[in-house]
Write a protein that holds these residues in place. Structure first.
Motif, PDB file in Angstrom:
ATOM      1  N   GLU A 102     -39.639 -50.549  12.419  1.00  0.00           N
ATOM      2  CA  GLU A 102     -39.404 -51.849  11.807  1.00  0.00           C
ATOM      3  C   GLU A 102     -37.912 -52.139  11.913  1.00  0.00           C
ATOM      4  O   GLU A 102     -37.091 -51.231  12.065  1.00  0.00           O
ATOM      5  CB  GLU A 102     -39.826 -51.797  10.347  1.00  0.00           C
ATOM      6  N   THR A 221     -45.572 -51.366   5.704  1.00  0.00           N
ATOM      7  CA  THR A 221     -44.664 -52.190   6.499  1.00  0.00           C
ATOM      8  C   THR A 221     -45.403 -53.455   6.915  1.00  0.00           C
ATOM      9  O   THR A 221     -46.624 -53.557   6.750  1.00  0.00           O
ATOM     10  CB  THR A 221     -44.234 -51.435   7.761  1.00  0.00           C
ATOM     11  N   SER A 222     -44.667 -54.394   7.494  1.00  0.00           N
ATOM     12  CA  SER A 222     -45.336 -55.631   7.913  1.00  0.00           C
ATOM     13  C   SER A 222     -46.359 -55.321   9.004  1.00  0.00           C
ATOM     14  O   SER A 222     -47.435 -55.920   9.054  1.00  0.00           O
ATOM     15  CB  SER A 222     -44.301 -56.634   8.417  1.00  0.00           C
ATOM     16  N   HIS A 223     -46.046 -54.331   9.872  1.00  0.00           N
ATOM     17  CA  HIS A 223     -47.005 -53.966  10.913  1.00  0.00           C
ATOM     18  C   HIS A 223     -48.274 -53.416  10.294  1.00  0.00           C
ATOM     19  O   HIS A 223     -49.386 -53.756  10.687  1.00  0.00           O
ATOM     20  CB  HIS A 223     -46.369 -52.923  11.856  1.00  0.00           C
ATOM     21  N   ARG A 225     -49.406 -53.908   7.247  1.00  0.00           N
ATOM     22  CA  ARG A 225     -50.134 -54.969   6.540  1.00  0.00           C
ATOM     23  C   ARG A 225     -50.944 -55.792   7.532  1.00  0.00           C
ATOM     24  O   ARG A 225     -52.070 -56.187   7.256  1.00  0.00           O
ATOM     25  CB  ARG A 225     -49.160 -55.861   5.782  1.00  0.00           C
ATOM     26  N   GLU A 226     -50.379 -55.979   8.719  1.00  0.00           N
ATOM     27  CA  GLU A 226     -51.087 -56.718   9.765  1.00  0.00           C
ATOM     28  C   GLU A 226     -52.331 -55.928  10.203  1.00  0.00           C
ATOM     29  O   GLU A 226     -53.401 -56.485  10.389  1.00  0.00           O
ATOM     30  CB  GLU A 226     -50.129 -56.911  10.947  1.00  0.00           C
TER      31      GLU A 226
ATOM     32  N   ARG B  14     -42.416 -55.496  -2.804  1.00  0.00           N
ATOM     33  CA  ARG B  14     -41.702 -56.741  -2.576  1.00  0.00           C
ATOM     34  C   ARG B  14     -41.745 -57.624  -3.813  1.00  0.00           C
ATOM     35  O   ARG B  14     -42.632 -57.497  -4.656  1.00  0.00           O
ATOM     36  CB  ARG B  14     -42.351 -57.478  -1.410  1.00  0.00           C
TER      37      ARG B  14
END
Lengths: 579, 450
Positions: A102, A221-223, A225-226, B14
């Motif tokens: 990330e 991480t955003s990955h 979550r995707e 977050r």
């Protein structure tokens, strides 16, 4: 050191052996999977001093590179086992994707930098970079696509759903390896740190671990979550659970880090299987042990209440169910496993609910078990504590529907079964409910292709002339809403569009399957897409299953099984000798 | 580490945007987004403004939150309850629709020579060859499917029979299983809940010179192709198409066949059975011994049912089970209605045999009926044609499945049904005199030899 061919065949076996037909296969190569492959499949040819990743990368470099240039001719074609020769090279590409990070942590996000590193190539020269970007020499833009397509076709011919997909724009070809990397090294490091710190109890099953992670949103991480928001969620469960298991292992050994060696004992996690006696309606619950991915144990022994039971494979990833008393549902269960050695005990976690879905291999078998989360519209049984059932009442008819509520078997006074249950709405975001139950019930996809009826073949799929009906489930405002369904036929060299239909949502459609073969059904509505694989088997491909016949006429000291009679051995009493 | 850790915000957690009306954190929006309204507040606001709900706008729909009343305004998947089977058939009740009650209407003496000719002649009621062959092909597929599936629950078997068109009304599966068991193709669990296919076996016919065999148990195309290489294979459909094709083999060089099988891949899975019908018959118990072997059913409460007892000749209603015999247990019918057994299509809840020792026994319907008749009359009438090796049994005396297996395994053929002399007969073929002698002693047969 293992050769390129050995790694190539080992990778093909590792990612497909034990996978259920019709399931999705990811070429999820990373440092951990390479270590696991070397320990289980390549133990004889391992280089003692090198790590598995170094061993693998060295084999790929030796085979593919010629004067620091990628030579694609070396990976064209098939091996004598009819396995594409390019799998190990594609694995190296995925390994590079797994090492991406990330932006907020100290990993570079440039894919080709990592690929060059895996291939042992020096940084690009300026002049080359201007014309070709950061790609390795000998690997012009798009040339790797042919190998990804070949891998996909090879999987499809074996009845698996391929998952490597092309991206868009500048990401077009880079997306192939990135789509295969489920859990990147940086994410693993984060999750390892989290599991060490979190203080969660050690006896959670994979569903409980994932639910807690999602609910708390820790370490995602955003990955990742995707990944959890699309259809890769199921595939990422096992790798994450392995990280959670490592924590238990480390705590036992008092270590702060380090992966679990293959030989280390770990619990064998069981689900719950519900079987109903067709004649008297009696419900029986069974322990249903689930083998971890890539653990090659097909049999074993377990001791339940002082009695030894054999563990035998029932299907991909699942052992035969073991009869148990109803109180296991409320109390959980822990039974010692005597074989294989890497399982310490069989564990049924203590839970306040069980989602029991119909058999994915035969939806009309009458068996319901913890085979996974229910898709939209799928009928399932929800076995739960009465207090939880009360909290579902406001959702009835809006997000969830069930036909009847039955008291669970005697011995489970505080439990109730919601039968013929179905998730009928998709907007679960603001529902206030037990968090684990909510995550299990919340539909992960907006569309779900349901296959029903027909005649199932033993080896998976359906028999010719008796294919399934299709129902595409999705939330519709009116009965007139439709969905676009395309049926593709998968041939050895290509995928051919067979037919295209506009079907009403949520209504079963009778399909005339033209011939035996493998078909891919793709349903599209709005921006949502889903797909399923259907295997239609020819009758003359059926062959005798040679498993031992369980039943027969038995009287006195004789037994007749079919037309084969036998005299049973007379048990020798103490103090007697057989003549 | 304390459990409070779970409730502590994670270092990676977050911050989220908050609803500008109720202040609730919105999990899917980053903290930088300002001036947003949560679904509940947005829906409530719209409700107050009296705006109609647009089904396409899912984001504007209301949803459940805590104790607030739930407004079912969202579109949902239409829900139809799954139909459930209401009637559950007794797994042991595999009798055919023909009424089997009533005394033996005709005696052997009443059969003329012409009747006997008709009894042992091919039945005139057979379906035409095309129909018979088509039905047989479906049964072949059923056996092929069972061979590949190996074992399963009774529900899967029922579904398969329905899918193949063999069981339109859901009542035929037990009968089909019974026929397949008799032929040695399958076995079932003692409680009838599961089935398993029997191992493939080449079975010697009892009658003849010993060179004729039939194939029982699991089969597939590759096995049949292999057998065709080694022996003369004859495929014969069952007369009324009610079972898979009979596969007969004629083998003149048995030793040669053994050698070929030994050298082939079939060796571990293919069995040979010589004189199995005779072997089985010799080890059969007598009828009273067999009755003692039946499963005991404890806790039977006859006073909650209406009962009728078969006295060996006909059914008689009884208040309480005072005498041993074959009893049927019926649910009481509505006040003013006929007896429950008079209602067309009705079936008893249970059919049980009461023995002298006061135990209730469960078994196949034919078997219990046979036991009642046998106890009352002491013998079972049969007619044997020694020229053709055919044995005729009155259908009212349909043998228990346990004993009937010996007759069917002798020839690999199911009996054909004949209506002669005003009653129905089951005619078995391929019965050798030696086999008949053994069965006579076990079942106390009263055989008229022709």
């Amino acid at each position: 050191m293992a050769t390129y061919e050995e790694w190539n065949n080992a990778l093909a076996k590792y990612f497909t052996a034990g996978a259920a037909r019709g399931s999705k296969v990811y070429l999820n190569v990373d440092d951990d999977s390479l270590r696991h492959i070397r320990e289980t499949l390549l133990s004889s040819s391992a280089m003692p001093d090198a790590t598995a990743s170094e061993d693998f990368c060295e084999a790929v470099r030796y085979h593919v590179l010629e004067k620091k240039t990628v030579c694609l001719d070396a990976i064209r074609g098939r091996t004598k086992e009819n396995v594409p020769k390019s799998i190990a090279f594609l694995g190296a590409m995925v390994l590079a994707a797994a090492r991406m990070g990330e932006t907020d942590i100290s990993y570079s996000n440039d894919y080709f930098t990592h690929l060059r590193d895996v291939l042992g190539l020096p940084p690009t020269r300026k002049a080359y970079e201007v014309t070709h970007g950061n790609r390795p020499e000998g690997l012009p833009t798009g040339c790797e696509e042919q190998f990804w397509l070949e891998w996909s076709r090879w999987l499809q011919r074996r009845g698996f759903l391929p998952t490597a997909t092309r991206g868009e724009g500048a990401e077009a070809f880079r997306h192939y390896p990135i789509s295969q990397s489920l859990l990147r090294q940086a994410e693993k490091d984060k999750l390892r740190a989290f599991f060490t710190e979190c203080g969660w109890p050690s006896h959670l099953d994979s569903d409980q671990v994932i639910t807690r992670l999602l609910w708390r949103n820790y370490g995602l991480t955003s990955h990742l979550r995707e990944v959890f928001s699309d259809d890769r969620a199921e595939a990422v469960t096992d790798p994450i659970y392995e990280l959670y298991e490592e924590r238990t292992y480390q705590r036992v050994l008092g270590k702060r880090s380090g992966a679990i060696p293959q030989a280390t004992q770990r619990p064998l996690i069981a689900g719950l299987l519900r079987r109903e006696n067709w004649f008297n309606g009696e419900v029986m619950y069974h322990l249903y042990p689930r083998r971890q991915a890539h653990h090659y144990a097909d049999e074993g022994q377990i001791i339940v209440a002082g009695e030894t039971h054999q563990l035998a494979m029932q299907r991909a990833r699942w052992f035969e169910p073991i009869p148990a008393t109803v109180d296991i549902v409320a109390r959980g269960a822990l039974h010692p496993v005597t074989q294989p050695h890497f399982y310490s005990e069989l564990m049924l976690p203590q839970r306040s609910f069980w989602v029991l879905v119909p058999d994915p291999e035969n939806d009309r078998s009458g068996d319901f078990a913890s085979w996974g989360a229910p898709g939209l519209g799928t009928r399932f049984i929800l076995l739960l504590k009465k207090s939880l059932a009360r909290s579902l009442e406001p959702l009835r008819g809006v997000l969830l529907q069930w036909q009847d509520e039955a008291e669970a078997e005697s011995g489970l006074a505080e439990w109730v079964e919601l039968r013929d249950c179905a998730v009928i709405g998709e907007d679960w975001d603001d529902v206030s409910l037990d968090e684990e139950l909510l995550e299990e019930l919340r539909p992960r996809h907006k569309l779900n292709v349901g296959l029903s009826g027909g005649l199932r073949a033993a080896q998976g799929g359906w028999l010719q002339g008796h294919g399934p009906d299709i129902t595409v489930f999705g939330v519709a405002a009116s009965e007139e809403e439709t969905v676009e369904v395309t049926i593709y036929r998968i041939r050895s060299d290509r995928e051919q569009k067979e037919s295209q239909h506009i079907y009403p949502l949520n209504q079963p459609q009778i399909i005339t399957w033209p011939d035996s073969g493998i078909y891919r059904i793709e349903a599209r509505r709005g921006g949502a897409t889903t797909e399923r694989l259907v295997l239609i088997q020819a009758w003359d491909e059926l062959c005798i299953n040679t498993a031992k016949s369980e039943y027969g006429l038995q009287w006195g000291q004789w037994r007749l099984c079919g037309a084969v009679g036998e005299e049973l051995p007379v048990p020798v009493k103490k103090g007697e000798q057989r003549v | 580490m304390s459990e409070d850790f779970n409730n502590r915000p994670s270092p990676w957690m977050r911050q989220y945007a908050k609803c500008n009306i109720c202040g609730k954190a919105l999990r899917h929006l980053p903290f930088a987004v300002a001036n947003v309204t949560c679904r509940d507040c947005y829906g409530l606001d719209r409700y107050r403004r009296n705006e109609s709900f647009s089904p396409s706008g899912i984001s504007g729909s209301s949803s459940y939150r805590g104790s607030q009343p739930f407004r079912p305004a969202q579109p949902v998947i239409p829900y139809e309850p799954t139909p459930r089977y209401v009637a559950v058939q007794d797994p042991f009740d595999a009798r055919d629709e023909e009424v089997l009650d009533g005394p033996l209407q005709a005696k052997r003496n009443a059969l003329s020579e012409k009747d006997l000719e008709a009894l042992f002649a091919p039945p005139s009621w057979w379906p035409d060859e095309v129909t018979s062959r088509q039905r047989t092909e479906v049964y072949d597929r059923l056996l092929q499917w069972m061979s590949a599936t190996c074992s399963g629950g009774i529900q899967i078997f029922r579904n398969t029979c329905t899918e193949l068109g063999l069981d339109e009304d859901g009542t035929q599966a037990s009968r089909i299983l019974r026929r397949l068991r008799l032929l040695g193709h399958v076995e079932t669990a003692p409680d009838g809940s599961r089935w398993t296919v029997a191992p493939p076996a080449i079975v010697q016919l009892v009658a003849g010179d010993g060179s004729r065999f039939f194939l029982s148990g699991a089969r597939d195309e590759s096995l049949l192709r292999e057998l065709e290489k080694w022996a003369s294979v004859e495929r014969l459909p069952m007369m009324d198409g009610s079972a898979p094709t009979s596969i007969f083999l004629t083998v003149h060089d048995l030793d040669g066949l053994f050698k070929r099988i030994d050298a082939s891949e079939l060796k571990p899975r293919l069995h040979f059975a010589f004189d199995v019908a005779l072997w089985f018959a010799q080890r059969l118990p007598t009828v009273p011994e067999w009755a003692q072997m039946l499963e005991v059913l404890p806790g039977v409460q006859p006073d909650s049912f209406m009962l009728r007892r078969h006295d060996g000749k006909s059914w008689k209603p009884v208040a309480l089970p005072k005498e041993p015999g074959f009893y049927e247990f019926w649910e009481d019918c509505a006040e003013g209605a006929d007896d429950p057994w008079e209602v067309q299509g009705a079936r008893p809840c249970k059919s049980l045999l009461l023995l002298e020792d006061g135990t209730w026994r469960r078994g196949d319907w034919y078997g219990l009926s046979f036991a009642a008749r046998h106890a009352a009359q002491g013998h079972c009438p049969t007619i044997y044609d020694s020229a053709t090796g055919q044995l005729a049994v009155p259908r009212a005396w349909h043998w228990p499945e346990f004993f009937e297996r010996a007759l069917v395994l002798a020839s690999g053929r199911l009996p054909c049904c004949q209506r002669v002399g005003g009653q129905l007969w089951l005619v078995y073929e391929g019965i050798s005199p030696a086999l008949l002698d053994v069965l006579e002693s076990k079942l106390n047969l009263q055989t008229t030899r022709r």
